[in-house]
Write an enzyme that holds these catalytic residues in place. Structure first.
Site, PDB file in Angstrom:
ATOM      1  N   THR A  71      -0.717   8.337   3.169  1.00  0.00           N
ATOM      2  CA  THR A  71      -0.780   6.882   3.049  1.00  0.00           C
ATOM      3  C   THR A  71      -1.655   6.309   4.158  1.00  0.00           C
ATOM      4  OG1 THR A  71       1.120   6.520   4.523  1.00  0.00           O
ATOM      5  CG2 THR A  71       1.589   6.847   2.158  1.00  0.00           C
TER       6      THR A  71
ATOM      7  N   LYS B 256      14.499   4.768  11.808  1.00  0.00           N
ATOM      8  CA  LYS B 256      14.805   5.354  10.508  1.00  0.00           C
ATOM      9  C   LYS B 256      16.201   5.975  10.485  1.00  0.00           C
ATOM     10  CE  LYS B 256      11.141   4.371   8.090  1.00  0.00           C
ATOM     11  NZ  LYS B 256      11.217   3.536   6.862  1.00  0.00           N
TER      12      LYS B 256
ATOM     13  N   SER C  46      13.081   8.305   5.911  1.00  0.00           N
ATOM     14  CA  SER C  46      12.119   9.346   6.246  1.00  0.00           C
ATOM     15  C   SER C  46      12.882  10.588   6.659  1.00  0.00           C
ATOM     16  CB  SER C  46      11.220   8.882   7.408  1.00  0.00           C
ATOM     17  OG  SER C  46      10.500   9.953   7.984  1.00  0.00           O
TER      18      SER C  46
ATOM     19  N   SER D 133       0.848  -1.187   0.000  1.00  0.00           N
ATOM     20  CA  SER D 133       0.000   0.000   0.000  1.00  0.00           C
ATOM     21  C   SER D 133       0.885   1.238   0.000  1.00  0.00           C
ATOM     22  CB  SER D 133      -0.926   0.011   1.222  1.00  0.00           C
ATOM     23  OG  SER D 133      -0.167   0.099   2.417  1.00  0.00           O
TER      24      SER D 133
ATOM     25  N   TYR E 131      10.051   5.516  16.347  1.00  0.00           N
ATOM     26  CA  TYR E 131      10.078   5.445  14.881  1.00  0.00           C
ATOM     27  C   TYR E 131      11.322   6.118  14.314  1.00  0.00           C
ATOM     28  CZ  TYR E 131       8.649   6.348  10.042  1.00  0.00           C
ATOM     29  OH  TYR E 131       8.606   6.422   8.672  1.00  0.00           O
TER      30      TYR E 131
END
Length: 262
Positions: A179, A148, A131, A1, A144
């Site tokens: 998204t 990254k 990111s 996705s 997170y």
């Protein structure tokens, strides 16, 4: 996705053979039907595989199936990722472990599995999707962002490692992208994170995919996606203190107006 699906659709539109993977087998069938409908030639090989990239043994076991399905490999894109957002005290130990397992180790395991093929043919590309939060930390994304940042460090070293093997390495750095992953986290964002996000821009997955493919085509290592994002990346390189000061001022302004100062 999201970005992964957009990258796959654009690769198919270019006439490539494409194999995609997802942890969710239920999501793969409709995605695969859409991808096959986008084929520009009946000769294109398009397939899918249910796979958890954090499972090293499963990744290694899947390698031969993917290579046989594709008939070879020219471009490997590491896009699989999950995110959690919230104040540091709200993140559980499992959140930290899962972020690293999927976002960082998933990138490592998939790359290690397929890199011998690229090295043997002395051609091909590896693209790791990181990111902006892998370059500049932001309130609410402790777990997170750390994963990254690890991806960024891995890609930086991998680029040098592969210089003598004919394999190009690329690092895609998108900011906020519209998204399912981003939408699922909206309700969980602390208000401070939302206040910071007001100063950013939201990209579509298709726009990101277009810039990523263009960056790979041009042989660029760092592919900072979006004009605003490129400006932020540039400012962080030349004046990191200025970027931090701006973030801090935004946070303090929020606290002063909502909780009586900080």
């Amino acid at each position: 996705s999201g970005i992964g699906f957009a990258l796959a659709r654009q690769a198919i539109a270019r006439g490539a053979h494409v194999w995609v993977c997802s942890r969710s087998a239920s999501e793969l069938h409709p995605a695969l039907e859409d991808l096959r409908a986008a084929a520009v030639s009946p000769e294109q090989r398009i397939g899918a595989l249910a796979l958890d990239v954090s499972d090293r043994a499963a990744v290694d076991a899947a390698r031969d199936e993917v290579l046989a399905g594709l008939g070879g490999l020219d471009v490997l894109i590491n896009n699989a990722g999950i995110a959690t957002v919230g104040r540091p005290e709200e993140a559980t130990p499992e959140d930290y472990e899962r972020m690293m397992a999927v976002n960082y180790f998933g990138t490592v395991w998939v790359t290690r599995a397929f890199l011998p093929t690229l090295r043997a043919q002395r051609s091909g590309a590896v693209c790791c999707v990181a990111s902006t939060l892998g370059v500049i930390g932001l309130y609410g994304y402790t777990a997170y962002a750390a994963s990254k940042f690890a991806v960024v460090g891995y890609a930086e070293c991998l680029r040098q490692d592969e210089l003598g093997h004919g394999v190009s390495v690329h690092l895609a750095i998108p900011a906020d992208v519209d998204t399912p992953l981003l939408r699922s986290n909206l309700a969980k964002k602390p208000p401070e994170t939302k206040a910071l996000a007001e100063h950013g821009s939201l990209l579509t997955a298709e726009a990101v995919a277009t810039e990523v493919w263009a960056g790979i085509d041009r042989g660029r290592f760092r592919i900072a996606v979006g004009a605003n994002n490129r400006l932020v990346m540039w400012l962080d390189r030349v004046a990191p203190g200025l970027v931090r000061a701006y973030i801090d001022r935004t946070l303090r302004g929020y606290w002063a107006s909502h909780v009586g100062g900080a």
